[in-house]
Design an enzyme around this catalytic site. Structure first.
Site, PDB file in Angstrom:
ATOM      1  N   HIS A 189      37.617  41.042  51.493  1.00 29.25           N
ATOM      2  CA  HIS A 189      37.280  40.638  52.850  1.00 29.25           C
ATOM      3  C   HIS A 189      37.500  39.154  52.980  1.00 29.25           C
ATOM      4  O   HIS A 189      37.240  38.411  52.027  1.00 29.25           O
ATOM      5  CB  HIS A 189      35.814  40.981  53.166  1.00 29.25           C
ATOM      6  CG  HIS A 189      35.529  40.989  54.625  1.00 29.25           C
ATOM      7  ND1 HIS A 189      35.269  39.837  55.330  1.00 29.25           N
ATOM      8  CD2 HIS A 189      35.487  42.000  55.524  1.00 29.25           C
ATOM      9  CE1 HIS A 189      35.083  40.151  56.595  1.00 29.25           C
ATOM     10  NE2 HIS A 189      35.204  41.451  56.749  1.00 29.25           N
TER      11      HIS A 189
ATOM     12  N   ASP B   6      34.689  49.566  55.267  1.00 25.49           N
ATOM     13  CA  ASP B   6      35.553  50.737  55.396  1.00 25.49           C
ATOM     14  C   ASP B   6      35.549  51.628  54.169  1.00 25.49           C
ATOM     15  O   ASP B   6      36.035  52.750  54.215  1.00 25.49           O
ATOM     16  CB  ASP B   6      36.998  50.295  55.667  1.00 25.49           C
ATOM     17  CG  ASP B   6      37.107  49.580  56.988  1.00 25.49           C
ATOM     18  OD1 ASP B   6      36.539  50.090  57.961  1.00 25.49           O
ATOM     19  OD2 ASP B   6      37.739  48.522  57.043  1.00 25.49           O
TER      20      ASP B   6
HETATM   21  N1  ACO Z   1      43.496  44.992  46.300  1.00 29.03           N
HETATM   22  C1  ACO Z   1      44.117  44.168  45.404  1.00 29.03           C
HETATM   23  N2  ACO Z   1      44.161  42.833  45.513  1.00 29.03           N
HETATM   24  C2  ACO Z   1      43.565  42.278  46.562  1.00 29.03           C
HETATM   25  C3  ACO Z   1      42.916  43.044  47.559  1.00 29.03           C
HETATM   26  C4  ACO Z   1      42.886  44.447  47.396  1.00 29.03           C
HETATM   27  N3  ACO Z   1      42.282  45.227  48.285  1.00 29.03           N
HETATM   28  N4  ACO Z   1      42.422  42.235  48.510  1.00 29.03           N
HETATM   29  C5  ACO Z   1      42.752  40.979  48.149  1.00 29.03           C
HETATM   30  N5  ACO Z   1      43.439  41.008  46.973  1.00 29.03           N
HETATM   31  C6  ACO Z   1      43.927  39.826  46.215  1.00 29.03           C
HETATM   32  C7  ACO Z   1      45.137  39.196  46.855  1.00 29.03           C
HETATM   33  O1  ACO Z   1      46.334  39.736  46.355  1.00 29.03           O
HETATM   34  C8  ACO Z   1      44.949  37.746  46.477  1.00 29.03           C
HETATM   35  O2  ACO Z   1      45.294  37.603  45.111  1.00 29.03           O
HETATM   36  P1  ACO Z   1      45.973  36.249  44.557  1.00 29.03           P
HETATM   37  O3  ACO Z   1      44.958  35.174  44.767  1.00 29.03           O
HETATM   38  O4  ACO Z   1      46.265  36.523  43.124  1.00 29.03           O
HETATM   39  O5  ACO Z   1      47.217  36.047  45.384  1.00 29.03           O
HETATM   40  C9  ACO Z   1      43.441  37.535  46.540  1.00 29.03           C
HETATM   41  O6  ACO Z   1      42.889  38.837  46.275  1.00 29.03           O
HETATM   42  C10 ACO Z   1      42.938  37.025  47.891  1.00 29.03           C
HETATM   43  O7  ACO Z   1      43.379  37.927  48.896  1.00 29.03           O
HETATM   44  P2  ACO Z   1      43.951  37.484  50.321  1.00 29.03           P
HETATM   45  O8  ACO Z   1      44.964  38.483  50.775  1.00 29.03           O
HETATM   46  O9  ACO Z   1      44.400  36.042  50.260  1.00 29.03           O
HETATM   47  O10 ACO Z   1      42.656  37.565  51.196  1.00 29.03           O
HETATM   48  P3  ACO Z   1      42.600  37.621  52.767  1.00 29.03           P
HETATM   49  O11 ACO Z   1      41.286  37.046  53.131  1.00 29.03           O
HETATM   50  O12 ACO Z   1      43.805  37.023  53.386  1.00 29.03           O
HETATM   51  O13 ACO Z   1      42.659  39.199  53.091  1.00 29.03           O
HETATM   52  C11 ACO Z   1      41.946  41.448  53.366  1.00 29.03           C
HETATM   53  C12 ACO Z   1      41.522  39.963  53.272  1.00 29.03           C
HETATM   54  C13 ACO Z   1      43.089  41.590  54.404  1.00 29.03           C
HETATM   55  C14 ACO Z   1      40.772  42.265  53.865  1.00 29.03           C
HETATM   56  C15 ACO Z   1      42.414  41.924  51.973  1.00 29.03           C
HETATM   57  O14 ACO Z   1      41.338  41.818  51.056  1.00 29.03           O
HETATM   58  C16 ACO Z   1      42.968  43.348  51.992  1.00 29.03           C
HETATM   59  O15 ACO Z   1      44.155  43.532  52.265  1.00 29.03           O
HETATM   60  N6  ACO Z   1      42.104  44.392  51.714  1.00 29.03           N
HETATM   61  C17 ACO Z   1      42.512  45.782  51.796  1.00 29.03           C
HETATM   62  C18 ACO Z   1      42.504  46.227  53.251  1.00 29.03           C
HETATM   63  C19 ACO Z   1      41.085  46.427  53.778  1.00 29.03           C
HETATM   64  O16 ACO Z   1      40.229  47.039  53.144  1.00 29.03           O
HETATM   65  N7  ACO Z   1      40.875  45.926  55.030  1.00 29.03           N
HETATM   66  C20 ACO Z   1      39.584  46.067  55.704  1.00 29.03           C
HETATM   67  C21 ACO Z   1      38.914  44.734  55.848  1.00 29.03           C
HETATM   68  S1  ACO Z   1      37.330  44.916  56.559  1.00 29.03           S
HETATM   69  C22 ACO Z   1      37.613  45.068  58.174  1.00 29.03           C
HETATM   70  O17 ACO Z   1      38.528  44.600  58.769  1.00 29.03           O
HETATM   71  C23 ACO Z   1      36.659  45.797  58.897  1.00 29.03           C
END
Ligand code: ACO
Length: 427
Positions: free
Chosen positions: A305, A362
């Site tokens: 998140h 979620d």
């Molecule tokens: N699985 C694997 N790796 C992940 C995940 C995941 N679900 N989420 C984040 N990471 C990793 C990224 O690859 C990144 O790694 P790095 O630092 O080595 O490059 C690090 O964790 C930080 O992630 P970001 O993408 O920079 O975080 P951001 O805040 O931009 O994205 C998000 C947040 C979009 C929710 C992301 O965690 C994700 O894609 N999660 C899966 C989708 C999801 O569950 N969305 C629902 C969110 S809740 C809502 O909207 C109600």
């Protein structure tokens, strides 16, 4: 509070620091460009507040979420979704007379205009209910031209109540269209969530009586989704609304924003991912390995998140309710066991620990929705019904703020510098 000092080469400027009501601090850079010619660059707004807001307090480090000062734990246990929607919109808990009047108005506005039925006829049978929901919400503006002025508080109130009352009807009809079943009209003697469940699952030839436990659980799920400060969809509502578009158009923009898999669409993707894992033999470790592989675009859906770097408090509550609801309904969905196993493994894995990736709202909601009988395509629609009070509260706060301005970010231009036009025969 001391000012912040920004040094740019030899030059220094003082920038005011503002403190929020929970002790958080922000550097006010609104005069930066006019005094220095500089702008700030913050991709995805990770360090930027666009607005002050008194609606929802969210502390991602400690995993705290409060609506208008009330903890979601308290509200989930003691309140109802309609009361929470009043609280978010008007800022205070209603007294008994106010609540009665509010609930009665919502109850009396559940029907949508009869000619709107035909809107659904033009959608293909396999249209996603989320797209139908957004289109129908947008179309609602054409039916209420008398109450579209966003600056008129009476029109705003009427429109907000119309939206809260009618969104479940539109959502249920979107579902009925997608399964080629006749539309079920609202029954105003039913409570809000029971009425929605009835429109979803009854048929003209067969009434289903929604179980009170399921209605209550859905009500709680709606409460837990009701607002989340300046998230993508609420920001979309505020952004569109800042141009003084009508509230139906603004909320419709929020529904579109919610539909993406990185936002509300994740709840559908979680269950689809768990199903695929089960079909693959139920080995969560190999999927975790995939999620960690930077060459593989796969991410563990329902994990991570932007704001929470701790357990999402909504996920904690939903996990608790998931067990109760599944026991009540008597479903023994293997996906729940797999979800628990996956959660354990991910939480113990260095990659997820290092990046503070915890289950989000979620991760468990889809499993409960499925146990209640909702198909996966409806999960994000349920999120939209739950989030509507937040969108309306955020929209009202923005539109009534005398300091509100049209939202118009700057950019760091990286394109070509000026160049001469090239005639066709020289390209
Ligand atoms: N699985 C694997 N790796 C992940 C995940 C995941 N679900 N989420 C984040 N990471 C990793 C990224 O690859 C990144 O790694 P790095 O630092 O080595 O490059 C690090 O964790 C930080 O992630 P970001 O993408 O920079 O975080 P951001 O805040 O931009 O994205 C998000 C947040 C979009 C929710 C992301 O965690 C994700 O894609 N999660 C899966 C989708 C999801 O569950 N969305 C629902 C969110 S809740 C809502 O909207 C109600």
């Amino acid at each position: 509070m001391d000012d912040a000092t920004l040094a740019i080469g030899e030059e220094t400027i003082e920038l005011p620091v503002v403190e929020d009501s929970e002790g958080g601090r922000a550097v006010d850079i609104s005069a930066l460009r006019s005094t220095t010619g500089l702008i700030t660059y913050d991709k995805g707004y990770g360090s930027t507040a666009e607005t002050e807001s008194a609606v929802t307090y969210l502390n991602g480090e400690e995993g705290i979420l409060r609506y208008r000062g009330y903890s979601i734990e308290d509200l989930a246990e003691k309140s109802t979704f309609l009361e929470v929607s009043y609280l978010l919109y008007y800022g205070t808990l209603p007294n008994a007379a106010q609540l009665e009047d509010y609930v009665e108005t919502i109850r009396r506005h559940t029907l949508v205009r009869e000619d709107m039925r035909h809107l659904f006829d033009v959608f293909p049978a396999d249209a996603h209910p989320m797209q139908m929901l957004a289109s129908a919400t947008s179309a609602m503006a054409t039916y209420y031209p008398d109450a579209l002025d966003p600056l008129d508080p009476v029109s705003a109130d009427i429109s907000a109540r119309r939206l809260i009352a009618k969104l479940p009807t539109i959502a249920a009809w979107a579902f009925k269209h997608s399964v080629s079943q006749p539309f079920i009209y609202p029954r105003n003697e039913l409570e809000y969530t029971a009425n929605f469940l009835n429109m979803m699952f009854s048929l003209p030839v067969e009434q289903t009586t929604p179980s009170p436990a399921v209605s209550k659980a859905l009500d709680v799920l709606f409460i837990l989704h009701a607002d989340h400060s300046q998230n993508l969809s609420s920001s979309a509502v505020r952004l569109v609304g800042s141009g003084q578009a009508n509230v139906f158009s603004s909320v419709s923009a929020g529904i579109h924003a919610l539909s993406g898999p990185l936002h509300g669409g994740a709840n559908q993707q979680v269950v689809e991912m768990l199903d695929a894992m089960l079909a693959d033999g139920g080995n969560s470790d190999s999927w975790i390995t995939r999620a960690k592989d930077k060459d593989d675009p796969f991410r563990l859906m329902g994990f991570g998140h932007r704001v929470y770097k701790n357990f999402d408090p909504r996920a904690r509550l939903i996990k608790k309710y998931a067990r109760d609801v599944l026991d009540e309904i008597g479903t023994d969905d293997p996906v729940l066991e797999l979800a628990m196993e996956l959660e354990q493994h991910a939480l113990a894995d260095e990659y997820f620990v290092e990046r503070k990736l915890y289950p989000n709202v979620d991760f468990y909601s889809g499993i409960i929705y499925r146990a209640m009988g909702f198909p996966a395509e409806m999960f994000t629609v349920l999120f939209a019904i739950g989030r509507l009070p937040g969108w309306l509260a955020q929209w009202r706060e923005m539109i009534t703020d005398p300091n509100s301005r049209i939202q118009r970010p700057r950019q760091v231009y990286t394109g070509a510098t000026e160049r001469p036009y090239i005639a066709m025969d020289q390209r």
